[in-house]
Design an enzyme around this catalytic site. Structure first.
Site, PDB file in Angstrom:
ATOM      1  N   LYS A  77     -11.441 -13.153  13.712  1.00 51.02           N
ATOM      2  CA  LYS A  77     -10.713 -12.535  14.832  1.00 51.02           C
ATOM      3  C   LYS A  77     -10.925 -13.294  16.140  1.00 51.02           C
ATOM      4  CE  LYS A  77      -9.459 -10.201  11.813  1.00 51.02           C
ATOM      5  NZ  LYS A  77      -8.230 -10.610  11.183  1.00 51.02           N
ATOM      6  N   GLU A 124     -13.547  -5.192  22.942  1.00 49.54           N
ATOM      7  CA  GLU A 124     -12.172  -5.220  23.465  1.00 49.54           C
ATOM      8  C   GLU A 124     -11.952  -3.974  24.281  1.00 49.54           C
ATOM      9  OE1 GLU A 124      -8.836  -5.451  20.722  1.00 49.54           O
ATOM     10  OE2 GLU A 124      -9.597  -7.319  19.900  1.00 49.54           O
ATOM     11  N   HIS A 177      -6.659   4.082   8.543  1.00 48.31           N
ATOM     12  CA  HIS A 177      -6.227   2.692   8.396  1.00 48.31           C
ATOM     13  C   HIS A 177      -5.470   2.426   7.105  1.00 48.31           C
ATOM     14  CE1 HIS A 177      -8.258   1.914  12.078  1.00 48.31           C
ATOM     15  NE2 HIS A 177      -9.396   2.356  11.592  1.00 48.31           N
ATOM     16  N   ARG A 204      -0.286 -13.118   4.471  1.00 47.06           N
ATOM     17  CA  ARG A 204       0.112 -12.800   3.095  1.00 47.06           C
ATOM     18  C   ARG A 204       1.413 -12.008   3.112  1.00 47.06           C
ATOM     19  NH1 ARG A 204      -3.415  -8.558   4.684  1.00 47.06           N
ATOM     20  NH2 ARG A 204      -2.192  -6.665   4.811  1.00 47.06           N
TER      21      ARG A 204
HETATM   22  C1  MV4 Z   1      -7.236  -1.594  18.591  1.00 43.62           C
HETATM   23  C2  MV4 Z   1      -6.864  -0.278  18.955  1.00 43.62           C
HETATM   24  C3  MV4 Z   1      -6.892   0.033  20.297  1.00 43.62           C
HETATM   25  N1  MV4 Z   1      -7.300  -0.876  21.216  1.00 43.62           N
HETATM   26  N2  MV4 Z   1      -7.612  -2.471  19.536  1.00 43.62           N
HETATM   27  C4  MV4 Z   1      -7.105  -0.881  13.845  1.00 43.62           C
HETATM   28  C5  MV4 Z   1      -7.234  -1.863  12.732  1.00 43.62           C
HETATM   29  C6  MV4 Z   1      -7.141  -3.224  13.329  1.00 43.62           C
HETATM   30  N3  MV4 Z   1      -5.954  -3.859  12.837  1.00 43.62           N
HETATM   31  C7  MV4 Z   1      -7.120  -3.019  14.805  1.00 43.62           C
HETATM   32  N4  MV4 Z   1      -6.984  -1.606  15.054  1.00 43.62           N
HETATM   33  C8  MV4 Z   1      -6.911  -1.122  16.330  1.00 43.62           C
HETATM   34  N5  MV4 Z   1      -7.236  -1.985  17.319  1.00 43.62           N
HETATM   35  C9  MV4 Z   1      -7.658  -2.097  20.811  1.00 43.62           C
HETATM   36  N6  MV4 Z   1      -8.088  -2.968  21.720  1.00 43.62           N
HETATM   37  C10 MV4 Z   1      -6.490   0.613  17.968  1.00 43.62           C
HETATM   38  C11 MV4 Z   1      -6.511   0.206  16.638  1.00 43.62           C
HETATM   39  C12 MV4 Z   1      -6.172   1.222  15.705  1.00 43.62           C
HETATM   40  C13 MV4 Z   1      -5.041   1.126  14.911  1.00 43.62           C
HETATM   41  C14 MV4 Z   1      -4.225   0.011  14.956  1.00 43.62           C
HETATM   42  C15 MV4 Z   1      -3.133  -0.088  14.153  1.00 43.62           C
HETATM   43  C16 MV4 Z   1      -2.825   0.953  13.283  1.00 43.62           C
HETATM   44  C17 MV4 Z   1      -3.621   2.052  13.226  1.00 43.62           C
HETATM   45  C18 MV4 Z   1      -4.743   2.161  14.037  1.00 43.62           C
HETATM   46  C19 MV4 Z   1      -5.531   3.304  13.954  1.00 43.62           C
HETATM   47  C20 MV4 Z   1      -6.632   3.387  14.732  1.00 43.62           C
HETATM   48  C21 MV4 Z   1      -6.956   2.357  15.610  1.00 43.62           C
END
Ligand code: MV4
Length: 504
Positions: free
Chosen positions: A116, A201, A236, A295
């Site tokens: 990341k 973050e 997730h 992917r």
């Molecule tokens: C975040 C976020 C809020 N703020 N980053 C979840 C999995 C990974 N792909 C990153 N994710 C998140 N990153 C910041 N700075 C909220 C999430 C997140 C989320 C993102 C996409 C789909 C569902 C989610 C559920 C909870 C939190």
């Protein structure tokens, strides 16, 4: 150029890839575990080879065996599908070392996006907006993280550098709770990825999860295929995806911006083949790069339905060194597509996985309906793999038509033998917030409950009991009356004639 492809996967995605190969006239090789002897992908392929015992690490994760089977069978291309070996740079490299085409990106692109910190730094340098964070400072010790936090301000999110999919992620609201959360995140990341490194973050709250599909060929042509709305998920795990996103639809400027930025992010790692850029989008339309999935994704069919592009066939063509059949100007979104993931799990019991034999399955058909399934009547759902048994995808001219088609299809869908989350999807289709397109990533977990959604169905158990009694009564009566039908001595037309004369 290759004419034989080994599919290093199982279930519905293996079947999906086999179909693309069949249409292209490419020979196919399936691999399977002891739990999958009877699986659909084994029956569909031209050849099939046993990998080993059911657990994934003894079968679908065995790089050595898969490569050995590829050589033995003469397969000169490998499609990894999703999950298992799909985002392993070492596997992609091992294929290339054996002179086998990996149907996916270069190992270097997988590796760059898999870390990341490297991913954020690389795309950021290419002008892609990322959420402000500490990854630029390298691996930080606990004291350093604790010192930086108050300066950048709460709430914050601790994320695993090796992460993805929400593992090793912790929300932090104040300094007091932070040391414990750092420890928990490190432990989880260490267990999941063998790497306990974390960074910070800023936490974006109430955002939507919208992703852009990209395709790139080996000549450097890179295009975007519109967006997918993926906010409806639980822990997730995505449950429903749609294209377009209700949030982006009607905002061509936002879609074009996100598309251009996604293409830039892909080009920053010299991306080839199909990939997806995930963004968080706030309510004002500001969007931030989250990660890139290097992917084919589970939800690719909604993009196929609205763009008309067969993404899997295009992946194979690209890996064969062909130029893409489309330029950006060829891509238009037509209508609306929604996908429900049909999982063998009990929505009334905390989505607990359900195993057993599917004794009956009657999938919906008809206009605008597509089913991608890896099961059939008699197939046993084992506890070894994920619970996805099929994807129900519908297309409509408008979102409203797609929602109505999804409702109709969910009603038609009958699965007996295992519990499924079909009732969950039915309740979701009835939810006013879903209908209005007003939801973010917290909707399913915080604002939606099966109990509340079912509450207006109060009394259904009594109605069901009354019906069951009536049906039982009628069957008793019928069984007393049924006599063998006479051999047909007259055509239906004669019967109609006699009936009509009787009525006179
Ligand atoms: C975040 C976020 C809020 N703020 N980053 C979840 C999995 C990974 N792909 C990153 N994710 C998140 N990153 C910041 N700075 C909220 C999430 C997140 C989320 C993102 C996409 C789909 C569902 C989610 C559920 C909870 C939190």
């Amino acid at each position: 150029m290759f004419n034989k492809v080994l599919i290093a996967n199982r279930g519905e995605i293996a079947v999906r890839i086999l179909r693309a190969c069949r249409e292209l006239g490419v020979q196919t090789v399936a691999v399977y575990s002891e739990a999958d002897r009877q699986a659909l992908h084994v029956r569909y392929a031209d050849e099939a080879y046993l990998l080993g015992p059911a657990p994934a690490r003894d079968s679908y994760l065995r790089m050595d065996k898969i490569l050995e089977i590829a050589k033995k069978s003469g397969a000169s291309g490998i499609h990894p599908g999703y999950g298992f070996l799909a985002e392993r740079a070492d596997f992609a490299q091992a294929c290339l070392d054996e002179g086998i085409a990996y149907i996916g990106p270069k190992p270097s692109a997988i590796a760059a996006m898999g870390d990341k910190a490297v991913a954020r730094k690389t795309v950021s340098a290419a002008g892609v907006p990322v959420v402000p964070g500490t990854e630029g400072e390298g691996a930080l010790r606990d004291e350093e993280l604790l010192a930086i936090a108050p300066k950048s301000g709460f709430p914050l999110l601790i994320k695993a550098t090796a992460g993805g999919g929400g593992k090793g992620m912790r929300e932090v609201r104040n300094l007091e709770e932070m040391p414990g959360l750092i420890q928990a995140a490190r432990r989880e990341a260490e267990a999941a990825f063998g790497d306990g490194n974390v960074y910070l973050e800023k936490l974006l709250e109430g955002a939507r999860h919208i992703e852009i599909q990209v395709l790139a060929d080996q000549m450097g042509n890179t295009i975007s295929l519109g967006e997918r709305e993926c906010s409806l998920q639980r822990r997730h795990q995505k449950l429903l995806e749609e294209s377009p996103s209700p949030f982006v639809a009607g905002n061509e400027k936002l879609r074009n911006q996100m598309g251009e930025v996604a293409v830039r992010a892909a080009q920053a790692v010299e991306y080839v083949n199909a990939g997806t850029i995930e963004f968080l989008v706030d309510k004002d339309g500001n969007f931030f790069f989250l990660e890139m999935n290097t992917r084919l994704q589970v939800e690719h069919p909604v993009t196929e339905m609205v763009t008309g592009v067969d993404i899997v066939k295009e992946q194979i063509r690209i890996a064969r060194g062909r130029q893409m059949r489309y330029t950006q100007a060829d891509i238009h979104l037509n209508g609306w597509a929604i996908e429900c993931r049909i999982n063998a799990e009990d929505p009334y019991n905390d989505f607990l996985p359900s195993t057993g034999v599917i004794t009956h399955i009657l999938p919906p058909t008809g206009p605008g309906v597509r089913i991608d399934a890896g099961v059939y009547p008699g197939f046993e759902i084992s506890p070894y793999y994920d619970s996805l048994i099929s994807k129900l995808i519908v297309w409509g001219e408008t979102r409203a038509e797609a929602v109505l088609r999804m409702r109709r299809s969910l009603e038609e869908y009958k699965v007996v033998g295992v519990r499924t989350n079909i009732p969950f999807h039915q309740n979701l289709m009835d939810s006013h917030r879903f209908m209005a397109g007003q939801f973010d990533t917290r909707f399913v977990e915080e604002r939606f409950s099966m109990e509340l959604a079912d509450s207006h169905k109060e009394g259904h158990d009594r109605i069901a009991a009354i019906f069951a009694t009536l049906v039982a009564h009628r069957q008793t009566q019928l069984s007393a009356q049924i006599v063998r039908r006479a051999e047909r001595d007259a055509s239906n037309w004669k019967w109609v004639g006699r009936w009509e004369r009787m009525q006179r």
